[in-house]
Design an enzyme around this catalytic site. Structure first.
Site, mmCIF file in Angstrom:
data_model
loop_
_atom_site.group_PDB
_atom_site.id
_atom_site.type_symbol
_atom_site.label_atom_id
_atom_site.label_comp_id
_atom_site.label_asym_id
_atom_site.label_seq_id
_atom_site.Cartn_x
_atom_site.Cartn_y
_atom_site.Cartn_z
ATOM 1 N N LYS A 205 1.086 -1.239 -0.107
ATOM 2 C CA LYS A 205 0.084 -0.069 0.101
ATOM 3 C C LYS A 205 1.058 1.216 -0.089
ATOM 4 O O LYS A 205 1.696 1.390 0.867
ATOM 5 C CB LYS A 205 -0.928 0.058 1.171
ATOM 6 C CG LYS A 205 -1.660 1.251 1.132
ATOM 7 C CD LYS A 205 -2.753 1.119 2.410
ATOM 8 C CE LYS A 205 -3.405 2.507 2.594
ATOM 9 N NZ LYS A 205 -4.578 2.505 3.434
ATOM 10 N N LYS A 259 -2.107 -1.469 -3.783
ATOM 11 C CA LYS A 259 -3.168 -0.403 -3.765
ATOM 12 C C LYS A 259 -2.441 1.051 -3.739
ATOM 13 O O LYS A 259 -1.423 0.941 -3.083
ATOM 14 C CB LYS A 259 -3.977 -0.412 -2.455
ATOM 15 C CG LYS A 259 -4.884 0.612 -2.277
ATOM 16 C CD LYS A 259 -5.574 0.549 -0.868
ATOM 17 C CE LYS A 259 -6.265 1.793 -0.566
ATOM 18 N NZ LYS A 259 -6.564 1.733 0.699
ATOM 19 N N TYR A 324 -15.131 0.592 -6.753
ATOM 20 C CA TYR A 324 -16.509 1.361 -6.675
ATOM 21 C C TYR A 324 -17.466 1.242 -7.627
ATOM 22 O O TYR A 324 -18.641 1.343 -7.887
ATOM 23 C CB TYR A 324 -16.136 3.002 -6.343
ATOM 24 C CG TYR A 324 -15.476 3.203 -5.436
ATOM 25 C CD1 TYR A 324 -16.067 3.250 -3.940
ATOM 26 C CD2 TYR A 324 -14.290 3.197 -5.337
ATOM 27 C CE1 TYR A 324 -15.237 3.514 -2.906
ATOM 28 C CE2 TYR A 324 -13.195 3.429 -4.214
ATOM 29 C CZ TYR A 324 -13.682 3.776 -2.818
ATOM 30 O OH TYR A 324 -13.026 3.937 -1.812
HETATM 31 C C1 PBG Z 1 -7.275 3.963 5.140
HETATM 32 C C2 PBG Z 1 -7.715 3.397 3.694
HETATM 33 C C3 PBG Z 1 -7.704 4.386 2.684
HETATM 34 C C4 PBG Z 1 -8.428 3.801 1.528
HETATM 35 C C5 PBG Z 1 -8.948 2.423 2.005
HETATM 36 N N1 PBG Z 1 -8.493 2.362 3.349
HETATM 37 C C6 PBG Z 1 -6.895 5.712 2.589
HETATM 38 C C7 PBG Z 1 -5.845 6.070 3.098
HETATM 39 O O1 PBG Z 1 -4.830 5.111 3.413
HETATM 40 O O2 PBG Z 1 -5.652 7.020 3.470
HETATM 41 C C8 PBG Z 1 -8.275 4.397 0.168
HETATM 42 C C9 PBG Z 1 -9.484 3.932 -0.701
HETATM 43 C C10 PBG Z 1 -9.741 4.678 -1.746
HETATM 44 O O3 PBG Z 1 -9.023 5.744 -2.134
HETATM 45 O O4 PBG Z 1 -10.859 4.486 -2.494
HETATM 46 N N2 PBG Z 1 -6.865 2.815 5.950
#
Ligand code: PBG
Length: 336
Positions: A205, A259, A324
């Site tokens: 991530k 991600k 989404y």
């Molecule tokens: C936070 C989290 C995030 C997303 C999913 N879980 C954002 C972040 O880490 O700030 C992002 C999902 C998206 O952008 O659709 N744990």
């Protein structure tokens, strides 16, 4: 030298366009497939009754009250979608330094999971394990003197995961990027007898600006101080992502995730090739915003772009995609 023709022959004996010349032939020779089984629908929740609310920069995405989320789950199931990933909008009043709402058994996530499981028991439910919807500073962990505390955060995450699993979530998905959290969560689940709960680790991530619209959607945007670079990965790195995956698998993850999605498909391929484990990708909010904005201003064909973007995840090696667009995509795939 590699023989790209496959039979030692070159043009004109080999003409690659022959295989592309008709629809039946293109379909027959397709190397990958996108089906509804690959889709996980990302849904934003907001407390209330019979209510829905649009999300800025994400036209078509709605914050759903728990009863509407149940209806959405029924619809998703009827279209063949296997799993939902739920995310809670949390108001500033429900946020605190210790993220107490995360550990409240009747918080929005737990109540909604219970309601969905009662109405649609056959759909899989996934939840983030992270504190960002519940902290008053919007970070995924506990903050002290400007530092995100690792081990203290992991303790809270373990409790959060148990609560969520008890509420009906089938897959807990640590998205916080603290070190050692997968192992700690796995041990806690075992101790609590929650041996069937899967862990889908957000292993790779990145600290990405593509999460912008999501932070607005869950109410973190206005409270978030600073960035998440001390725990999420540097977008320039790839080897580090493989180390993250190796550790999470050792610690007991059942599946891993990369991600954001499209800008990071190289990592989907690297992870899948190196580990051969269930590998998921998240087509995040910023990707949704880009595609829908371009479609709205006429630059792109929305339906075709949705399908092509999801096919690209499959080509890269993803076993499934959190998106989404899932419901829309499922309906488009049904028509094909
Ligand atoms: C936070 C989290 C995030 C997303 C999913 N879980 C954002 C972040 O880490 O700030 C992002 C999902 C998206 O952008 O659709 N744990």
């Amino acid at each position: 030298m590699t023989d790209f023709t496959g039979n030692g022959q070159s043009y004109p004996y080999t003409r690659l366009r022959r295989l592309r010349s008709s629809n039946w032939s293109r379909q027959l020779h397709a190397e990958n497939a996108l089906t509804v089984n690959d889709l996980i629908w990302a849904i934003i929740l907001k407390d209330g009754k019979n209510a829905e609310e649009s999300v800025e920069h994400m036209p078509g995405v709605l914050r759903l009250s728990p009863d509407r989320a149940v209806a959405a789950a029924e619809k998703a199931r009827s279209r063949g979608i296997n799993a939902l990933a739920l995310f809670p909008y949390t108001s500033t009043q429900e946020r605190s330094a210790d993220a107490a709402t995360a550990l409240s058994a009747d918080n929005l996530m737990c109540r909604t999971a219970q309601a969905i499981k009662q109405a649609v028991p056959e759909i899989g439910l996934i939840c983030d394990v992270a504190l960002d919807p519940y902290t008053d500073h919007g970070h995924d962990g506990l903050l002290e003197n400007g530092e995100i505390l690792n081990d203290e955060t992991v303790d809270v995450l373990c409790q959060q995961a148990v609560l969520q699993a008890r509420a009906g979530f089938d897959i807990v998905a640590p998205s916080d990027m603290m070190d050692g959290r997968v192992g700690a969560i796995r041990r806690t689940l075992e101790t609590e007898g929650l041996t069937h709960t899967q862990i889908m680790s957000y292993a790779v991530k990145y600290a990405s600006c593509f999460y912008g619209p999501y932070r607005g959607a869950i109410g973190s945007q206005d409270v978030l101080k600073g960035d998440k670079k001390t725990y999420q990965m540097n977008p320039l790195n790839t080897d580090e992502g493989l180390r993250e995956v190796a550790l999470d698998l050792q610690e007991g993850a059942d599946s891993v995730m990369v991600k954001p999605g499209l800008p990071y498909l190289d990592m989907v391929t690297r992870v899948k090739e190196a580990f051969k484990v269930p590998t998921f990708a998240f087509q995040v909010s910023g990707e949704y915003a880009m595609i829908s904005a371009a479609a709205e201003n006429g630059a792109l064909d929305r339906n075709r772009t949705i399908i092509e973007s999801l096919q690209c995840f499959k080509r890269a090696g993803a076993d499934g995609i959190i998106t989404y667009f899932a419901l829309e995509a499922a309906e488009l795939l049904q028509k094909q």
